[in-house]
Write a protein that holds these residues in place. Sequence first.
Motif, PDB file in Angstrom:
ATOM      1  N   ARG A 106     -93.757 -13.193 -79.437  1.00 10.96           N
ATOM      2  CA  ARG A 106     -92.875 -12.733 -78.358  1.00 10.96           C
ATOM      3  C   ARG A 106     -92.444 -11.289 -78.606  1.00 10.96           C
ATOM      4  O   ARG A 106     -92.369 -10.475 -77.669  1.00 10.96           O
ATOM      5  N   ARG A 107     -92.165 -10.940 -79.845  1.00  8.07           N
ATOM      6  CA  ARG A 107     -91.783  -9.568 -80.181  1.00  8.07           C
ATOM      7  C   ARG A 107     -92.887  -8.589 -79.789  1.00  8.07           C
ATOM      8  O   ARG A 107     -92.625  -7.547 -79.177  1.00  8.07           O
ATOM      9  N   ASN A 108     -94.123  -8.909 -80.121  1.00  6.78           N
ATOM     10  CA  ASN A 108     -95.234  -8.032 -79.783  1.00  6.78           C
ATOM     11  C   ASN A 108     -95.404  -7.901 -78.272  1.00  6.78           C
ATOM     12  O   ASN A 108     -95.690  -6.819 -77.761  1.00  6.78           O
ATOM     13  N   GLN A 109     -95.225  -9.001 -77.575  1.00  9.67           N
ATOM     14  CA  GLN A 109     -95.344  -8.960 -76.115  1.00  9.67           C
ATOM     15  C   GLN A 109     -94.261  -8.078 -75.509  1.00  9.67           C
ATOM     16  O   GLN A 109     -94.524  -7.250 -74.630  1.00  9.67           O
ATOM     17  N   ASP A 110     -93.020  -8.256 -75.969  1.00  9.32           N
ATOM     18  CA  ASP A 110     -91.919  -7.442 -75.449  1.00  9.32           C
ATOM     19  C   ASP A 110     -92.154  -5.955 -75.720  1.00  9.32           C
ATOM     20  O   ASP A 110     -91.923  -5.108 -74.851  1.00  9.32           O
ATOM     21  N   LEU A 111     -92.616  -5.638 -76.925  1.00 12.75           N
ATOM     22  CA  LEU A 111     -92.849  -4.238 -77.269  1.00 12.75           C
ATOM     23  C   LEU A 111     -93.989  -3.639 -76.455  1.00 12.75           C
ATOM     24  O   LEU A 111     -93.996  -2.435 -76.185  1.00 12.75           O
ATOM     25  N   SER A 112     -94.942  -4.458 -76.055  1.00 15.59           N
ATOM     26  CA  SER A 112     -96.044  -3.943 -75.226  1.00 15.59           C
ATOM     27  C   SER A 112     -95.539  -3.472 -73.865  1.00 15.59           C
ATOM     28  O   SER A 112     -96.160  -2.606 -73.236  1.00 15.59           O
ATOM     29  N   TYR A 113     -94.414  -4.024 -73.397  1.00 14.57           N
ATOM     30  CA  TYR A 113     -93.818  -3.595 -72.138  1.00 14.57           C
ATOM     31  C   TYR A 113     -92.983  -2.326 -72.318  1.00 14.57           C
ATOM     32  O   TYR A 113     -92.776  -1.576 -71.365  1.00 14.57           O
ATOM     33  N   VAL A 114     -92.498  -2.099 -73.529  1.00 13.54           N
ATOM     34  CA  VAL A 114     -91.593  -0.981 -73.803  1.00 13.54           C
ATOM     35  C   VAL A 114     -92.346   0.276 -74.217  1.00 13.54           C
ATOM     36  O   VAL A 114     -92.004   1.384 -73.792  1.00 13.54           O
ATOM     37  N   LEU A 115     -93.379   0.132 -75.039  1.00 16.42           N
ATOM     38  CA  LEU A 115     -94.106   1.269 -75.597  1.00 16.42           C
ATOM     39  C   LEU A 115     -95.245   1.709 -74.683  1.00 16.42           C
ATOM     40  O   LEU A 115     -95.791   0.910 -73.921  1.00 16.42           O
ATOM     41  N   SER A 116     -95.594   2.982 -74.786  1.00 23.30           N
ATOM     42  CA  SER A 116     -96.770   3.475 -74.077  1.00 23.30           C
ATOM     43  C   SER A 116     -98.019   2.948 -74.781  1.00 23.30           C
ATOM     44  O   SER A 116     -97.954   2.484 -75.933  1.00 23.30           O
ATOM     45  N   PRO A 117     -99.196   2.996 -74.143  1.00 22.46           N
ATOM     46  CA  PRO A 117    -100.426   2.494 -74.792  1.00 22.46           C
ATOM     47  C   PRO A 117    -100.710   3.143 -76.147  1.00 22.46           C
ATOM     48  O   PRO A 117    -101.083   2.457 -77.097  1.00 22.46           O
ATOM     49  N   SER A 118    -100.514   4.459 -76.254  1.00 23.41           N
ATOM     50  CA  SER A 118    -100.776   5.131 -77.528  1.00 23.41           C
ATOM     51  C   SER A 118     -99.740   4.739 -78.581  1.00 23.41           C
ATOM     52  O   SER A 118    -100.072   4.576 -79.764  1.00 23.41           O
ATOM     53  N   GLN A 119     -98.487   4.581 -78.164  1.00 20.30           N
ATOM     54  CA  GLN A 119     -97.452   4.145 -79.102  1.00 20.30           C
ATOM     55  C   GLN A 119     -97.732   2.719 -79.591  1.00 20.30           C
ATOM     56  O   GLN A 119     -97.569   2.426 -80.780  1.00 20.30           O
ATOM     57  N   TYR A 120     -98.132   1.855 -78.689  1.00 18.29           N
ATOM     58  CA  TYR A 120     -98.382   0.468 -79.070  1.00 18.29           C
ATOM     59  C   TYR A 120     -99.592   0.371 -79.994  1.00 18.29           C
ATOM     60  O   TYR A 120     -99.598  -0.442 -80.936  1.00 18.29           O
ATOM     61  N   ALA A 121    -100.614   1.193 -79.761  1.00 15.01           N
ATOM     62  CA  ALA A 121    -101.781   1.203 -80.652  1.00 15.01           C
ATOM     63  C   ALA A 121    -101.386   1.647 -82.058  1.00 15.01           C
ATOM     64  O   ALA A 121    -101.848   1.081 -83.057  1.00 15.01           O
ATOM     65  N   PHE A 122    -100.509   2.650 -82.140  1.00 17.27           N
ATOM     66  CA  PHE A 122    -100.022   3.115 -83.442  1.00 17.27           C
ATOM     67  C   PHE A 122     -99.194   2.013 -84.107  1.00 17.27           C
ATOM     68  O   PHE A 122     -99.322   1.765 -85.315  1.00 17.27           O
ATOM     69  N   TYR A 123     -98.359   1.364 -83.315  1.00 19.61           N
ATOM     70  CA  TYR A 123     -97.500   0.290 -83.829  1.00 19.61           C
ATOM     71  C   TYR A 123     -98.323  -0.849 -84.450  1.00 19.61           C
ATOM     72  O   TYR A 123     -98.023  -1.317 -85.547  1.00 19.61           O
ATOM     73  N   THR A 124     -99.357  -1.300 -83.760  1.00 20.08           N
ATOM     74  CA  THR A 124    -100.164  -2.413 -84.280  1.00 20.08           C
ATOM     75  C   THR A 124    -100.974  -2.014 -85.502  1.00 20.08           C
ATOM     76  O   THR A 124    -101.325  -2.870 -86.327  1.00 20.08           O
ATOM     77  N   ALA A 125    -101.279  -0.723 -85.630  1.00 19.31           N
ATOM     78  CA  ALA A 125    -102.042  -0.256 -86.786  1.00 19.31           C
ATOM     79  C   ALA A 125    -101.167  -0.068 -88.022  1.00 19.31           C
ATOM     80  O   ALA A 125    -101.668  -0.054 -89.147  1.00 19.31           O
ATOM     81  N   ALA A 126     -99.855   0.091 -87.804  1.00 15.63           N
ATOM     82  CA  ALA A 126     -98.915   0.298 -88.913  1.00 15.63           C
ATOM     83  C   ALA A 126     -98.382  -1.052 -89.368  1.00 15.63           C
ATOM     84  O   ALA A 126     -97.507  -1.631 -88.718  1.00 15.63           O
ATOM     85  N   THR A 127     -98.875  -1.553 -90.489  1.00 21.03           N
ATOM     86  CA  THR A 127     -98.484  -2.878 -90.969  1.00 21.03           C
ATOM     87  C   THR A 127     -96.986  -2.983 -91.181  1.00 21.03           C
ATOM     88  O   THR A 127     -96.391  -4.033 -90.922  1.00 21.03           O
ATOM     89  N   TYR A 128     -96.355  -1.912 -91.636  1.00 19.28           N
ATOM     90  CA  TYR A 128     -94.919  -1.940 -91.914  1.00 19.28           C
ATOM     91  C   TYR A 128     -94.090  -2.080 -90.642  1.00 19.28           C
ATOM     92  O   TYR A 128     -92.913  -2.425 -90.712  1.00 19.28           O
ATOM     93  N   PHE A 129     -94.673  -1.796 -89.469  1.00 12.54           N
ATOM     94  CA  PHE A 129     -94.021  -2.058 -88.187  1.00 12.54           C
ATOM     95  C   PHE A 129     -94.480  -3.386 -87.594  1.00 12.54           C
ATOM     96  O   PHE A 129     -93.670  -4.165 -87.086  1.00 12.54           O
ATOM     97  N   TYR A 130     -95.789  -3.605 -87.642  1.00 11.59           N
ATOM     98  CA  TYR A 130     -96.386  -4.768 -86.986  1.00 11.59           C
ATOM     99  C   TYR A 130     -96.018  -6.076 -87.686  1.00 11.59           C
ATOM    100  O   TYR A 130     -95.741  -7.085 -87.041  1.00 11.59           O
ATOM    101  N   ARG A 131     -96.000  -6.062 -89.004  1.00  7.69           N
ATOM    102  CA  ARG A 131     -95.603  -7.228 -89.808  1.00  7.69           C
ATOM    103  C   ARG A 131     -94.482  -6.792 -90.757  1.00  7.69           C
ATOM    104  O   ARG A 131     -94.710  -6.630 -91.960  1.00  7.69           O
TER     105      ARG A 131
END
Length: 251
Positions: A75-100
């Motif tokens: 649910r957290r990832n889904q909510d953040l996908s609505y808040v972040l831009s596509p490039s921000q969300y791609a960076f977020y998922t690649a950064a383990t310290y943010f994603y997990r």
Amino acid sequence: MKRLLVMITMLLTIAVSASALSYSRARTQALFLTDKMAYELNLTDDQYNACYEINLDYYLSISVEGDLFGVYWTRRNQDLSYVLSPSQYAFYTAATYFYRPVTWVSRAFHYVIYDRYNRNRFYRKAPSVYDTYRGGNRMYSVSPYKGRTFGGSKAEPRKNVVPPKQQPLQAQKSWRNNSNFPQKSRSQAVKEGHQQAQQDMRQMPQKQVSNAGGNNSQRQMNNGGDKKQSQGISIGRTNKPSGNTKQGGRR
């Protein structure tokens, strides 16, 4: 035997309760994590507030190891996908310290963000919802962030941050001592955020609920109710006779 089973059940219950984060602890962790997300992802103020709410809800939802990457993590990832831009969300998922942001080590929660950043050092003031939002948006069946505008559709991650996929495994440790690291303490960040929230409340009195950030459903209702408030006429008074026809009953 029956008595022994009861005792074991009680001990397990105590152990589970002890591992759950208190509101105070969850708020502290959410603020630190969101501050670093705000820096690396270059968040707007609206994104900053929303990300704090989402992170706080996630921290409040974890009690045991199985919660770390379960329903509320999704649910957290889904909510953040609505808040972040596509490039921000791609960076977020690649950064383990943010994603997990939380892992399970030696039968305890481990907060990965502290492997990258020094404790009690902040880039920005606390979000304006820090003093008012106490969690609860994760309980909605539909994400309260879906369809909202956060001013970040064209936002890009900060360019001077090393992309997570290009970082050596040991780079996280050295990052903690980089020359651009902020000197703002947690108490300073909270104080400045509180002062900013009070200033916003004084400047926009008609949007107190929106600026307080206490309840997203109330904020959404306010978007449609501001027009009625600006007219200064309540529904219950529309049929009441007025002594001044020129002003339509308003003084």
